[in-house]
Design a protein around this motif. Structure first.
Motif, mmCIF file in Angstrom:
data_model
loop_
_atom_site.group_PDB
_atom_site.id
_atom_site.type_symbol
_atom_site.label_atom_id
_atom_site.label_comp_id
_atom_site.label_asym_id
_atom_site.label_seq_id
_atom_site.Cartn_x
_atom_site.Cartn_y
_atom_site.Cartn_z
ATOM 1 N N ARG A 147 -35.347 19.757 -25.018
ATOM 2 C CA ARG A 147 -34.129 18.971 -25.256
ATOM 3 C C ARG A 147 -33.182 19.062 -24.053
ATOM 4 O O ARG A 147 -32.589 18.063 -23.642
ATOM 5 N N LYS A 188 -34.281 6.349 -27.302
ATOM 6 C CA LYS A 188 -33.563 5.680 -26.211
ATOM 7 C C LYS A 188 -32.840 4.464 -26.791
ATOM 8 O O LYS A 188 -33.381 3.770 -27.628
ATOM 9 N N TRP A 235 -40.292 9.609 -19.943
ATOM 10 C CA TRP A 235 -39.072 8.959 -20.408
ATOM 11 C C TRP A 235 -38.876 7.604 -19.721
ATOM 12 O O TRP A 235 -38.410 6.637 -20.328
ATOM 13 N N ARG A 272 -36.501 0.205 -24.404
ATOM 14 C CA ARG A 272 -35.224 0.306 -25.106
ATOM 15 C C ARG A 272 -35.132 -0.819 -26.133
ATOM 16 O O ARG A 272 -35.086 -1.981 -25.745
ATOM 17 N N PRO A 309 -39.403 13.469 -17.390
ATOM 18 C CA PRO A 309 -38.714 12.297 -16.831
ATOM 19 C C PRO A 309 -39.651 11.122 -16.576
ATOM 20 O O PRO A 309 -39.262 9.965 -16.750
ATOM 21 N N LEU A 318 -34.147 16.982 -20.915
ATOM 22 C CA LEU A 318 -33.967 15.532 -20.983
ATOM 23 C C LEU A 318 -32.734 15.233 -21.839
ATOM 24 O O LEU A 318 -32.821 14.759 -22.975
ATOM 25 N N PRO A 319 -31.541 15.489 -21.295
ATOM 26 C CA PRO A 319 -30.316 15.361 -22.085
ATOM 27 C C PRO A 319 -29.967 13.920 -22.455
ATOM 28 O O PRO A 319 -29.168 13.696 -23.373
ATOM 29 N N ASP A 320 -30.544 12.936 -21.762
ATOM 30 C CA ASP A 320 -30.235 11.538 -22.064
ATOM 31 C C ASP A 320 -30.855 11.074 -23.387
ATOM 32 O O ASP A 320 -30.431 10.061 -23.944
ATOM 33 N N ALA A 321 -31.859 11.804 -23.863
ATOM 34 C CA ALA A 321 -32.530 11.406 -25.105
ATOM 35 C C ALA A 321 -31.723 11.843 -26.314
ATOM 36 O O ALA A 321 -31.081 12.895 -26.306
ATOM 37 N N ASP A 322 -31.756 11.032 -27.347
ATOM 38 C CA ASP A 322 -31.144 11.389 -28.630
ATOM 39 C C ASP A 322 -32.215 12.098 -29.447
ATOM 40 O O ASP A 322 -33.022 11.468 -30.127
ATOM 41 N N TRP A 323 -32.229 13.437 -29.362
ATOM 42 C CA TRP A 323 -33.324 14.221 -29.924
ATOM 43 C C TRP A 323 -33.175 14.457 -31.424
ATOM 44 O O TRP A 323 -32.088 14.696 -31.924
#
Length: 199
Positions: free
Chosen positions: A172, A199, A150, A155, A147, A175-180
């Motif tokens: 993954r 992001k 991140w 952005r 975090p 950090l679920p907010d990331a588009d992995w």
């Protein structure tokens, strides 16, 4: 040896000046490592195979990146090889351990890099400072640090994390907010995979 290792893993060759800089970095690292523990890998071939190859693979996959933070840089991987191979990227090496930060400053000076060394925790950087890319490799308590890393990604921007296959799902999930996605490299990296959280 560096050129041979890059060829072995299907990476683009670097120009001779960059190879010379990486050789000088290796010499300096091996010398300092005999006096303080910068990396557990101590032989030249091993450092090239594990550290240099992975760092250059990352450097060659980064696109649209002008600023980069190497979070917990340690002995300088991947930040210093990225600064060598991609001199157009403004690299900041963040390392809280004083002895390692001192080594990083000496490496930057010896290699005549434009990289900046932040000798402190990432949290002590100005709150508003973000980067196009943040890299993490072999960082202590990676899941807890995610975090923080991140929060330093601009952005748009990406968080590039070196991982093993077995740890990838945990990263993954943490950090679920990331588009992995996986940063696609020509072949399998010696130590695992390179994840990219966008992001």
């Amino acid at each position: 040896m560096i050129a041979e290792a890059l060829e072995k893993y299907g990476l683009k060759q670097l120009d001779p000046r960059m190879i010379e800089q990486l050789e000088a970095y290796l010499d300096l690292l091996i010398f300092w490592n005999s006096r303080q523990n910068l990396t557990a890998v101590r032989d030249r071939a091993g450092i090239i195979e594990r550290h240099i190859v992975e760092s250059i693979a990352c450097a060659q996959q980064l696109t649209h990146v002008q600023t980069l933070l190497d979070f917990g840089s340690g002995a300088g991987f991947p930040g210093i090889p990225i600064a060598v191979a991609r001199p157009e990227i403004e690299v900041t090496l963040a390392e809280s351990q004083n002895k390692k930060a001192t080594f990083l400053r000496e490496a930057v000076r010896t290699l005549q890099l434009t990289a900046t060394v932040h000798g402190g925790r990432v949290e002590t950087l100005p709150e508003s400072l973000t980067f196009d890319c943040v890299t993490m490799r072999a960082v202590d308590k990676t899941l807890e640090a995610l975090p923080l890393a991140w929060g330093r990604v601009g952005r748009p921007g990406i968080l590039a994390v070196f991982s093993t296959e077995s740890s990838a799902d945990r990263l993954r999930t943490a950090l679920p907010d990331a588009d992995w996605s996986d940063l696609k490299t020509p072949g399998q990296l010696p130590g695992g995979i390179l994840l990219a959280g966008a992001k």
